[in-house]
Design a protein around this motif. Structure first.
Motif, PDB file in Angstrom:
ATOM      1  N   LEU A  91       0.830  -1.204   0.000  1.00 47.92           N
ATOM      2  CA  LEU A  91       0.000   0.000   0.000  1.00 47.92           C
ATOM      3  C   LEU A  91       0.864   1.253   0.000  1.00 47.92           C
ATOM      4  O   LEU A  91       0.533   2.241  -0.674  1.00 47.92           O
ATOM      5  N   ARG A  92       1.971   1.224   0.725  1.00 46.67           N
ATOM      6  CA  ARG A  92       2.871   2.376   0.736  1.00 46.67           C
ATOM      7  C   ARG A  92       3.493   2.600  -0.645  1.00 46.67           C
ATOM      8  O   ARG A  92       3.669   3.747  -1.079  1.00 46.67           O
ATOM      9  N   MET A  93       3.854   1.518  -1.338  1.00 45.40           N
ATOM     10  CA  MET A  93       4.434   1.677  -2.672  1.00 45.40           C
ATOM     11  C   MET A  93       3.395   2.192  -3.663  1.00 45.40           C
ATOM     12  O   MET A  93       3.728   2.938  -4.595  1.00 45.40           O
ATOM     13  N   ARG A  94       2.146   1.801  -3.480  1.00 41.56           N
ATOM     14  CA  ARG A  94       1.104   2.250  -4.401  1.00 41.56           C
ATOM     15  C   ARG A  94       0.722   3.704  -4.159  1.00 41.56           C
ATOM     16  O   ARG A  94       0.426   4.435  -5.118  1.00 41.56           O
ATOM     17  N   ARG A  95       0.703   4.143  -2.919  1.00 35.87           N
ATOM     18  CA  ARG A  95       0.195   5.469  -2.599  1.00 35.87           C
ATOM     19  C   ARG A  95       1.300   6.496  -2.354  1.00 35.87           C
ATOM     20  O   ARG A  95       1.122   7.674  -2.656  1.00 35.87           O
ATOM     21  N   ASP A  96       2.421   6.061  -1.786  1.00 38.48           N
ATOM     22  CA  ASP A  96       3.457   7.013  -1.377  1.00 38.48           C
ATOM     23  C   ASP A  96       4.714   6.957  -2.220  1.00 38.48           C
ATOM     24  O   ASP A  96       5.625   7.744  -1.991  1.00 38.48           O
ATOM     25  N   GLY A  97       4.818   6.000  -3.147  1.00 33.97           N
ATOM     26  CA  GLY A  97       6.068   5.848  -3.874  1.00 33.97           C
ATOM     27  C   GLY A  97       7.184   5.337  -2.993  1.00 33.97           C
ATOM     28  O   GLY A  97       8.347   5.739  -3.144  1.00 33.97           O
ATOM     29  N   LEU A  98       6.855   4.443  -2.062  1.00 41.94           N
ATOM     30  CA  LEU A  98       7.864   3.914  -1.151  1.00 41.94           C
ATOM     31  C   LEU A  98       8.950   3.146  -1.894  1.00 41.94           C
ATOM     32  O   LEU A  98      10.092   3.082  -1.430  1.00 41.94           O
ATOM     33  N   ASP A  99       8.610   2.556  -3.044  1.00 43.60           N
ATOM     34  CA  ASP A  99       9.619   1.803  -3.782  1.00 43.60           C
ATOM     35  C   ASP A  99      10.783   2.703  -4.201  1.00 43.60           C
ATOM     36  O   ASP A  99      11.941   2.265  -4.228  1.00 43.60           O
ATOM     37  N   VAL A 100      10.512   3.971  -4.514  1.00 42.72           N
ATOM     38  CA  VAL A 100      11.585   4.907  -4.876  1.00 42.72           C
ATOM     39  C   VAL A 100      12.501   5.151  -3.679  1.00 42.72           C
ATOM     40  O   VAL A 100      13.733   5.168  -3.800  1.00 42.72           O
ATOM     41  N   GLU A 101      11.918   5.334  -2.518  1.00 43.13           N
ATOM     42  CA  GLU A 101      12.723   5.549  -1.316  1.00 43.13           C
ATOM     43  C   GLU A 101      13.538   4.308  -0.979  1.00 43.13           C
ATOM     44  O   GLU A 101      14.701   4.409  -0.563  1.00 43.13           O
ATOM     45  N   LEU A 102      12.953   3.123  -1.164  1.00 44.72           N
ATOM     46  CA  LEU A 102      13.695   1.893  -0.895  1.00 44.72           C
ATOM     47  C   LEU A 102      14.844   1.711  -1.879  1.00 44.72           C
ATOM     48  O   LEU A 102      15.911   1.216  -1.510  1.00 44.72           O
ATOM     49  N   MET A 103      14.638   2.092  -3.140  1.00 42.38           N
ATOM     50  CA  MET A 103      15.739   2.040  -4.106  1.00 42.38           C
ATOM     51  C   MET A 103      16.874   2.975  -3.698  1.00 42.38           C
ATOM     52  O   MET A 103      18.054   2.643  -3.843  1.00 42.38           O
ATOM     53  N   ARG A 104      16.518   4.140  -3.188  1.00 45.57           N
ATOM     54  CA  ARG A 104      17.555   5.078  -2.741  1.00 45.57           C
ATOM     55  C   ARG A 104      18.340   4.483  -1.575  1.00 45.57           C
ATOM     56  O   ARG A 104      19.571   4.577  -1.533  1.00 45.57           O
ATOM     57  N   LEU A 105      17.628   3.870  -0.631  1.00 47.00           N
ATOM     58  CA  LEU A 105      18.309   3.236   0.491  1.00 47.00           C
ATOM     59  C   LEU A 105      19.210   2.095   0.018  1.00 47.00           C
ATOM     60  O   LEU A 105      20.300   1.881   0.543  1.00 47.00           O
ATOM     61  N   MET A 106      18.724   1.349  -0.985  1.00 50.21           N
ATOM     62  CA  MET A 106      19.513   0.236  -1.500  1.00 50.21           C
ATOM     63  C   MET A 106      20.787   0.735  -2.167  1.00 50.21           C
ATOM     64  O   MET A 106      21.860   0.147  -2.006  1.00 50.21           O
ATOM     65  N   GLU A 107      20.694   1.825  -2.907  1.00 58.00           N
ATOM     66  CA  GLU A 107      21.863   2.337  -3.624  1.00 58.00           C
ATOM     67  C   GLU A 107      22.867   2.996  -2.684  1.00 58.00           C
ATOM     68  O   GLU A 107      24.071   2.827  -2.840  1.00 58.00           O
ATOM     69  N   THR A 108      22.367   3.746  -1.708  1.00 56.25           N
ATOM     70  CA  THR A 108      23.268   4.472  -0.820  1.00 56.25           C
ATOM     71  C   THR A 108      23.742   3.619   0.347  1.00 56.25           C
ATOM     72  O   THR A 108      24.807   3.890   0.924  1.00 56.25           O
ATOM     73  N   GLY A 109      22.952   2.600   0.712  1.00 52.59           N
ATOM     74  CA  GLY A 109      23.306   1.787   1.865  1.00 52.59           C
ATOM     75  C   GLY A 109      23.205   2.518   3.185  1.00 52.59           C
ATOM     76  O   GLY A 109      23.813   2.112   4.178  1.00 52.59           O
ATOM     77  N   SER A 110      22.418   3.599   3.232  1.00 51.50           N
ATOM     78  CA  SER A 110      22.298   4.387   4.454  1.00 51.50           C
ATOM     79  C   SER A 110      21.392   3.695   5.463  1.00 51.50           C
ATOM     80  O   SER A 110      20.518   2.903   5.100  1.00 51.50           O
ATOM     81  N   ASP A 111      21.608   3.989   6.723  1.00 52.23           N
ATOM     82  CA  ASP A 111      20.834   3.465   7.847  1.00 52.23           C
ATOM     83  C   ASP A 111      20.711   1.943   7.795  1.00 52.23           C
ATOM     84  O   ASP A 111      19.609   1.397   7.772  1.00 52.23           O
ATOM     85  N   PRO A 112      21.825   1.224   7.784  1.00 49.37           N
ATOM     86  CA  PRO A 112      21.745  -0.236   7.642  1.00 49.37           C
ATOM     87  C   PRO A 112      21.156  -0.936   8.858  1.00 49.37           C
ATOM     88  O   PRO A 112      20.710  -2.072   8.744  1.00 49.37           O
ATOM     89  N   GLU A 113      21.137  -0.286  10.019  1.00 54.42           N
ATOM     90  CA  GLU A 113      20.612  -0.899  11.231  1.00 54.42           C
ATOM     91  C   GLU A 113      19.219  -0.401  11.587  1.00 54.42           C
ATOM     92  O   GLU A 113      18.706  -0.742  12.652  1.00 54.42           O
ATOM     93  N   GLY A 114      18.609   0.401  10.718  1.00 47.40           N
ATOM     94  CA  GLY A 114      17.294   0.961  11.012  1.00 47.40           C
ATOM     95  C   GLY A 114      16.175   0.185  10.356  1.00 47.40           C
ATOM     96  O   GLY A 114      16.353  -0.932   9.860  1.00 47.40           O
ATOM     97  N   ILE A 115      14.996   0.794  10.357  1.00 44.62           N
ATOM     98  CA  ILE A 115      13.794   0.199   9.767  1.00 44.62           C
ATOM     99  C   ILE A 115      13.528   0.904   8.445  1.00 44.62           C
ATOM    100  O   ILE A 115      13.191   2.099   8.442  1.00 44.62           O
ATOM    101  N   PRO A 116      13.669   0.237   7.303  1.00 41.06           N
ATOM    102  CA  PRO A 116      13.397   0.892   6.015  1.00 41.06           C
ATOM    103  C   PRO A 116      11.944   1.339   5.921  1.00 41.06           C
ATOM    104  O   PRO A 116      11.029   0.650   6.373  1.00 41.06           O
ATOM    105  N   GLY A 117      11.755   2.504   5.317  1.00 43.92           N
ATOM    106  CA  GLY A 117      10.413   3.039   5.135  1.00 43.92           C
ATOM    107  C   GLY A 117      10.024   4.065   6.158  1.00 43.92           C
ATOM    108  O   GLY A 117       8.955   4.663   6.048  1.00 43.92           O
ATOM    109  N   GLY A 118      10.867   4.293   7.159  1.00 46.48           N
ATOM    110  CA  GLY A 118      10.554   5.277   8.178  1.00 46.48           C
ATOM    111  C   GLY A 118      10.909   6.682   7.742  1.00 46.48           C
ATOM    112  O   GLY A 118      11.470   6.901   6.663  1.00 46.48           O
TER     113      GLY A 118
END
Length: 428
Positions: free
Chosen positions: A373-400
């Motif tokens: 639902l987040r990917m459909r409404r908020d574009g969460l997939d774009v944010e997750l791709m950014r996290l995947m590419e940068t590797g930032s916040d490796p010990e956190g909760i993705p999507g926050g």
């Protein structure tokens, strides 16, 4: 003035014909070759035209494989973890739930097993007490003794109801905790038992609040419906069934509708770090225009889990009966009680194991529905791709929320995700 031969019209932007000897007819030898033409994905080159006619692109030497001219290459979305980073299909949700449990068995299966074990022990104690109380009814010989025996009976019934409410309450809290390994598995990040509870610890109080609100709200609604039904039967007699039956069916429909609308509130509280009210409101907004899809997925998963549980319970029942025949071939009150205790322990232990697996699977499905639902409404997939590419916040909760406190990029009232441009709200 000489005209080009019919069939050789000059489109706009095409190189001009060279010198035209022999009566104005163009010569192929004097025509300039096509240069490299821009095309999606990579530059493509035109092959030399074949003698005796127009150039026709085809599968020959010099023509690289790829899509037709002017059309982009299809690039599959990345899948760093258990699901692809795009809106999900039903099969991908089920597969992602299985893979999440397999990759994070200690955190997910272990936590669910603790809750199921607590419930199984309490239910086993109540079951043994109910059986012993039922046996005492056989010695009742007067109304006074029956009245005395009914008090403990109603107490056991209330205890059974309380245990069910407690299991539902703990399950609602645990559903929010289990979203931590699910969201991290989306980026192929494993989560241990201790790490999961450490990340979820700051959100325990809001989870307890939303679990209490949903639990007691459901109890009050059920009590109201039962009270109205009792009053109607008292006033109208059997004719009240014409009103009570539609009322009961309507109450069930309303309960299911509201429950699915608020299903992802625990996940929103943990991932987006919202409060109780904002988490409920966020769940209500995310499920808008997606209720029937969520209902279908939840219904199919519930049926699957129920069938698996029944298949497992059949051999357990047969084994319990066989144990009873071996331990007490000539039953008497004492041997029957000991046999009952033994079979109850076995059945509750196996039931806890099965229940922990099914609960972890259902919680994974619910968490992946939230991510979808987040990917459909908020574009969460774009944010997750950014996290995947940068590797930032490796010990956190993705999507926050990623913006710093006080930064207007992250709305405080449960607004759109930061990746959404200001003033634009993505459609479902």
């Amino acid at each position: 003035m000489s005209q080009p031969e019919p069939g050789h019209n000059q489109p706009g932007g095409q190189p001009q014909w060279g010198n035209q000897p022999h009566g104005g007819q163009p010569q192929w030898g004097g025509q300039p070759q096509w240069g490299n033409q821009p095309q999606w994905g990579a530059p493509q080159g035109w092959a030399a035209p074949q003698a005796g006619g127009q150039h026709r692109p085809g599968p020959h030497a010099g023509w690289p494989p790829g899509p037709p001219y002017g059309q982009p290459f299809y690039v599959a979305p990345p899948k760093p973890g258990v699901i692809p980073l795009r809106p999900l299909q039903f099969g991908e949700i089920l597969d992602g739930a299985f893979q999440t449990i397999r990759r994070n068995a200690a955190s997910m299966f272990g936590s669910a097993l603790i809750v199921q074990a607590i419930g199984a022990v309490l239910i086993g104690l109540v079951t043994v007490g109910m059986v012993q109380l039922t046996e005492s009814f056989e010695a009742v010989s007067s109304e006074a003794e029956l009245a005395d025996a009914m008090g403990p009976f109603f107490a056991f019934m209330a205890g059974t109801l309380g245990i069910s409410v407690l299991i539902g309450f703990l399950g609602s809290v645990l559903q929010g905790v289990l979203v931590v390994p699910v969201s991290r598995s989306v980026l192929n990040r494993r989560t241990g038992f201790k790490q999961m509870w450490k990340l979820a610890a700051p959100r325990i109080l809001p989870l307890l609040g939303v679990a209490a609100l949903l639990t007691f709200g459901g109890l009050l609604a059920a009590a109201a419906v039962i009270g109205i039904a009792i009053l109607l039967f008292t006033a109208m007699g059997p004719a009240a069934l014409l009103i009570v039956l539609p009322l009961g069916l309507g109450s069930i429909v309303a309960f299911v509708w509201i429950a699915l609308k608020l299903m992802v509130a625990p996940a929103a509280i943990v991932v987006e770090r919202t409060g109780v009210y904002d988490g409920l409101l966020r769940s209500w907004q995310l499920t808008r225009n997606n209720w029937w899809r969520i209902f279908g997925i939840t219904l199919v998963v519930t049926i699957m889990v129920g069938i698996i549980a029944q298949i497992v319970q059949i051999p357990v029942s047969l084994v319990s009966a066989a144990i009873g025949g071996v331990v007490a071939p000539h039953p008497d009150p004492e041997s029957m009680t000991s046999t009952l205790v033994l079979t109850t322990v076995i059945s509750t232990a196996i039931g806890a194991l099965v229940g922990s697996v099914t609960f972890a699977f259902q919680a994974s499905v619910s968490s992946l529905i939230y991510m979808d639902l987040r990917m459909r409404r908020d574009g969460l997939d774009v944010e997750l791709m950014r996290l995947m590419e940068t590797g930032s916040d490796p010990e956190g909760i993705p999507g926050g929320p990623t913006a710093a406190p006080g930064n207007p990029a992250w709305p405080s009232g449960g607004g759109p995700f930061p990746s959404t441009p200001p003033g634009q709200h993505p459609h479902a």
